[in-house]
Design a protein around this motif. Structure first.
Motif, PDB file in Angstrom:
ATOM      1  N   SER A 133       0.851  -1.194   0.000  1.00  0.00           N
ATOM      2  CA  SER A 133       0.000   0.000   0.000  1.00  0.00           C
ATOM      3  C   SER A 133       0.887   1.244   0.000  1.00  0.00           C
ATOM      4  O   SER A 133       2.049   1.196   0.462  1.00  0.00           O
ATOM      5  CB  SER A 133      -0.917  -0.004   1.229  1.00  0.00           C
ATOM      6  OG  SER A 133      -0.149   0.002   2.425  1.00  0.00           O
ATOM      7  N   PRO A 134       0.409   2.369  -0.503  1.00  0.00           N
ATOM      8  CA  PRO A 134      -0.880   2.472  -1.202  1.00  0.00           C
ATOM      9  C   PRO A 134      -0.820   1.781  -2.561  1.00  0.00           C
ATOM     10  O   PRO A 134       0.192   1.825  -3.247  1.00  0.00           O
ATOM     11  CB  PRO A 134      -1.086   3.976  -1.348  1.00  0.00           C
ATOM     12  CG  PRO A 134       0.302   4.533  -1.364  1.00  0.00           C
ATOM     13  CD  PRO A 134       1.120   3.672  -0.451  1.00  0.00           C
ATOM     14  N   SER A 135      -1.914   1.143  -2.945  1.00  0.00           N
ATOM     15  CA  SER A 135      -1.929   0.314  -4.146  1.00  0.00           C
ATOM     16  C   SER A 135      -1.660   1.123  -5.410  1.00  0.00           C
ATOM     17  O   SER A 135      -1.114   0.587  -6.381  1.00  0.00           O
ATOM     18  CB  SER A 135      -3.271  -0.403  -4.261  1.00  0.00           C
ATOM     19  OG  SER A 135      -4.331   0.526  -4.298  1.00  0.00           O
ATOM     20  N   TRP A 136      -2.012   2.416  -5.386  1.00  0.00           N
ATOM     21  CA  TRP A 136      -1.838   3.210  -6.601  1.00  0.00           C
ATOM     22  C   TRP A 136      -0.365   3.476  -6.912  1.00  0.00           C
ATOM     23  O   TRP A 136      -0.011   3.878  -8.013  1.00  0.00           O
ATOM     24  CB  TRP A 136      -2.605   4.533  -6.497  1.00  0.00           C
ATOM     25  CG  TRP A 136      -2.218   5.388  -5.314  1.00  0.00           C
ATOM     26  CD1 TRP A 136      -2.766   5.364  -4.074  1.00  0.00           C
ATOM     27  CD2 TRP A 136      -1.201   6.404  -5.295  1.00  0.00           C
ATOM     28  NE1 TRP A 136      -2.171   6.287  -3.252  1.00  0.00           N
ATOM     29  CE2 TRP A 136      -1.213   6.944  -3.982  1.00  0.00           C
ATOM     30  CE3 TRP A 136      -0.305   6.910  -6.237  1.00  0.00           C
ATOM     31  CZ2 TRP A 136      -0.339   7.958  -3.600  1.00  0.00           C
ATOM     32  CZ3 TRP A 136       0.559   7.914  -5.856  1.00  0.00           C
ATOM     33  CH2 TRP A 136       0.542   8.429  -4.554  1.00  0.00           C
ATOM     34  N   LEU A 137       0.524   3.202  -5.934  1.00  0.00           N
ATOM     35  CA  LEU A 137       1.957   3.373  -6.173  1.00  0.00           C
ATOM     36  C   LEU A 137       2.623   2.094  -6.698  1.00  0.00           C
ATOM     37  O   LEU A 137       3.825   2.092  -6.980  1.00  0.00           O
ATOM     38  CB  LEU A 137       2.665   3.806  -4.887  1.00  0.00           C
ATOM     39  CG  LEU A 137       2.677   5.310  -4.593  1.00  0.00           C
ATOM     40  CD1 LEU A 137       3.356   5.573  -3.270  1.00  0.00           C
ATOM     41  CD2 LEU A 137       3.383   6.068  -5.723  1.00  0.00           C
ATOM     42  N   TRP A 138       1.827   1.011  -6.819  1.00  0.00           N
ATOM     43  CA  TRP A 138       2.439  -0.250  -7.243  1.00  0.00           C
ATOM     44  C   TRP A 138       3.183  -0.152  -8.576  1.00  0.00           C
ATOM     45  O   TRP A 138       4.284  -0.726  -8.706  1.00  0.00           O
ATOM     46  CB  TRP A 138       1.398  -1.351  -7.298  1.00  0.00           C
ATOM     47  CG  TRP A 138       1.977  -2.611  -7.890  1.00  0.00           C
ATOM     48  CD1 TRP A 138       1.666  -3.192  -9.058  1.00  0.00           C
ATOM     49  CD2 TRP A 138       3.031  -3.398  -7.330  1.00  0.00           C
ATOM     50  NE1 TRP A 138       2.440  -4.298  -9.280  1.00  0.00           N
ATOM     51  CE2 TRP A 138       3.305  -4.452  -8.221  1.00  0.00           C
ATOM     52  CE3 TRP A 138       3.786  -3.320  -6.153  1.00  0.00           C
ATOM     53  CZ2 TRP A 138       4.266  -5.407  -7.988  1.00  0.00           C
ATOM     54  CZ3 TRP A 138       4.762  -4.274  -5.918  1.00  0.00           C
ATOM     55  CH2 TRP A 138       4.992  -5.304  -6.822  1.00  0.00           C
TER      56      TRP A 138
END
Length: 400
Positions: free
Chosen positions: A139-144
């Motif tokens: 997390s945060p998943s949008w940074l994966w």
């Protein structure tokens, strides 16, 4: 590149004079490159034995901390000698035979194998626990996508060029009465016994020559090997035994459906043999186990079977001054082999008499060996012979 010819008895670098059981052809010196530098070897050399003969001790870097890695087993199962060869990644260089013009390089090292920037990870070792990336980057998943780009740079693999042609892979169906997995003395004897009883036999071994441990043994072992090989060759000529070398028996499934991968065939990178065997004989030999102590991953720590392979099959001197830690006859034989080829054996530490090794000092190579009695012995080679593991996967019940 063009191959260089040399006299049969000539030696270069760490190459020894001719050995009774050697598998190399000294009449030719094929050229190859290692990380951009040109070297030579002999036909019959593996990539690793040729590099070792040229004095190379470090072949790769470890996955997480990028610590230097040397050869451990000098065989198909060597964990520290997975290399890039031409446009092929992840080659088991302790097994792959040397050929003219090969371009060999280390994987995942930058800017070089000797000075790898990623080795800075060692400074943060206490914070990089096993599987830390699974927890840290959730997390945060949008940074994966950003995490993925960074982690991909640490992936411990080679590279395949965009223009690499697709390899052809073949398959074959076989129906032997008896399939023997393993071409050591037990496997060869089993194949001969089955053939003499009238069975059609398929004999498979992952090495390039039959014989197992007899290949790097003493004069009696070599004599026994010659006798077994002659008998197998005669049975093969009569059509009673089919011999597959450089071939691995991968698995056993329902009703003795056995998968065999055969490598080195002309016109095909590999062939999958789907064999329906009447009887499966499992004779894989034994795998030598490494010993656990501080610094057991330092280049220059080798198993006794690795040392005996290097000395007797490839005529390579594995070091100059050795400590041998032995708990069995194979370690004793390794010490004898080293003395015979002029390596100084500074100490034989016998576990059967209470001796022990607690630490190796060195980073890119062994500098000294610390013993349980407090002594510190200077050496560039530590040989261990402490036990064996029997590969039993083919003996387990098959699963769908």
């Amino acid at each position: 590149m063009t191959s260089v010819r040399t006299l049969p008895g000539a030696t270069t670098g760490h190459r020894l004079p001719e050995r009774p059981g050697e598998v190399i052809d000294r009449s030719r010196l094929p050229r190859f490159t290692w990380n951009g530098r040109e070297h030579t070897g002999h036909p019959g050399d593996t990539i690793v034995s040729a590099l070792a003969a040229n004095g190379v001790r470090v072949f790769s870097r470890s996955f997480k901390y990028h610590r230097p890695r040397g050869l451990l087993t000098a065989s198909y199962h060597d964990p520290g000698t997975t290399l890039q060869v031409d446009d092929e990644p992840n080659v088991r260089a302790g097994h792959r035979l040397l050929t003219e013009g090969m371009r060999v390089s280390s994987q995942n090292t930058w800017p070089s194998l000797r000075f790898d920037v990623k080795s800075v990870n060692q400074l943060a070792g206490h914070f990089l626990s096993a599987g830390f990336y699974y927890k840290t980057f959730m997390s945060p998943s949008w940074l994966w996508p950003a995490y993925e780009q960074v982690l991909a740079r640490f992936a411990h693999g080679g590279a395949v060029g965009r223009g690499t042609p697709h390899e052809y892979y073949d398959k074959r169906y076989a129906h032997p009465d008896v399939l023997v997995a393993g071409g050591g003395p037990a496997g060869m004897a089993a194949a001969l016994a089955a053939a003499d009883s009238g069975a059609r036999v398929l004999l498979a071994d992952e090495e390039h020559q039959l014989g197992g441990h007899l290949r790097w043994g003493d004069a009696a072992d070599l004599a026994a090997l010659a006798e077994l090989r002659a008998a197998v060759a005669s049975a093969a000529q009569d059509g009673r035994i089919e011999v597959l070398t450089d071939s691995s028996v991968l698995g056993r499934y329902d009703d003795n459906w056995v998968a065999v991968v055969q490598r080195g065939r002309p016109g095909a990178a590999e062939r999958l043999i789907k064999a329906r065997a009447g009887v499966l004989v499992v004779a894989p030999g034994l795998i030598e186990r490494p010993y656990v102590f501080a610094g057991n991953d330092v280049p220059g720590v080798m198993l006794s079977t690795a040392v005996r392979r290097l000395v007797n099959l490839y005529a390579v001197r594995p070091g100059e001054r050795a400590v041998v830690f032995t708990a069995n006859a194979e370690g004793d034989a390794a010490a004898d082999d080293l003395r015979e080829v002029g390596v100084e054996v500074a100490e034989v530490v016998d576990a059967r008499r209470g001796g022990d090794v607690v630490r190796v000092h060195g980073h890119s190579g062994v500098r000294a060996v610390e013993l349980a009695d407090g002594r510190r012995i200077e050496a560039d080679l530590l040989v261990t012979a402490t036990g064996w593991t029997a590969p039993t996967a083919l003996l387990r019940p098959p699963r769908c």
